[in-house]
Design a protein around this motif. Structure first.
Motif, PDB file in Angstrom:
ATOM      1  N   GLY A   1      10.050  43.447  12.861  1.00  0.00           N
ATOM      2  CA  GLY A   1       9.516  42.437  13.773  1.00  0.00           C
ATOM      3  C   GLY A   1      10.238  41.131  13.653  1.00  0.00           C
ATOM      4  N   GLY A   2       9.735  40.152  14.381  1.00  0.00           N
ATOM      5  CA  GLY A   2      10.358  38.836  14.351  1.00  0.00           C
ATOM      6  C   GLY A   2       9.703  37.917  15.351  1.00  0.00           C
TER       7      GLY A   2
ATOM      8  N   GLU B   1      12.232  43.861  18.871  1.00  0.00           N
ATOM      9  CA  GLU B   1      12.608  43.716  17.455  1.00  0.00           C
ATOM     10  C   GLU B   1      12.694  45.076  16.754  1.00  0.00           C
ATOM     11  OE1 GLU B   1      13.436  41.071  15.566  1.00  0.00           O
ATOM     12  OE2 GLU B   1      12.951  39.381  16.861  1.00  0.00           O
TER      13      GLU B   1
HETATM   14 NA    NA Z   1      13.021  40.194  11.941  1.00  0.00          NA
END
Ligand code: NA
Ligand code: 6U4
Ligand code: NA
Length: 156
Positions: free
Chosen positions: A36-37, A52
């Protein structure tokens, strides 16, 4: 100017197994984590989560299920991280290593909590048992949880 940063965190699931990624650079480097991000301007949280996941391990989620919402605060830092946690059990593509992440399947009974963010051990039981949750963690640095709460979504 918002002091809240919206982030995503995605766990790919197979029966009895979960896909983690060793973060190779940046925030959380050296820890096993979900993928994720930051959610970017012009995309939804779900779009950001899928993007992501694909960027970080080459997996395309067909569908993401919402599992949790976590707010992180770091002592003496004004910014709040709002992390939207999802799981994907329908996806295409085999996980591949990228510049950011080295993916690896773990048995649900052998999750390496000592090599993860310390909050993970506290909310993984919800994720693994399929209960939606909301949580808050106040950190001192990267290793110490000073305060927290976790509750099942919809319960008081
Ligand atoms: Na990330
Ligand atoms: P750049 O390098 O700017 O593109 P980006 O991939 O957008 O970074 P990144 O990797 O910094 O964002 O996002 C941080 C990731 O770490 C998100 O998936 C959320 C997750 N995360 C942050 N704090 C966490 C914590 N205390 N426990 C946890 N995951 C956390 O389990
Ligand atoms: Na990003």
């Amino acid at each position: 100017l918002s002091l809240k940063k919206i982030l995503t965190l995605v766990f790919v699931r197979e029966p009895g197994k979960i896909l983690l990624g060793m973060k190779k650079r940046g925030f959380g480097c050296g820890r096993w984590n979900g993928f994720g991000g930051k959610v970017e301007k012009g995309e939804t949280i779900l779009q950001g989560a899928k993007r992501e996941l694909l960027e970080e391990c080459g997996v395309s989620a067909k569908h993401l299920e919402s599992v949790g919402l976590i707010n992180f605060e770091f002592e003496n830092e004004p910014e709040i991280l709002e992390v939207h946690v999802f799981q994907a059990s329908k996806y295409t593509g085999e996980p591949i290593e990228t510049e950011e992440m080295r993916p690896q399947w773990y048995k649900e009974s052998e999750i390496p909590f000592h090599l993860m963010w310390p909050d993970d051990e506290l909310w993984f039981p919800y994720l693994l048992s399929g209960k939606q949750f909301e949580a808050f963690f106040l950190f001192r640095g990267m290793d110490v949880v000073l305060e927290y709460w976790i509750k099942e979504k919809g319960l008081n």
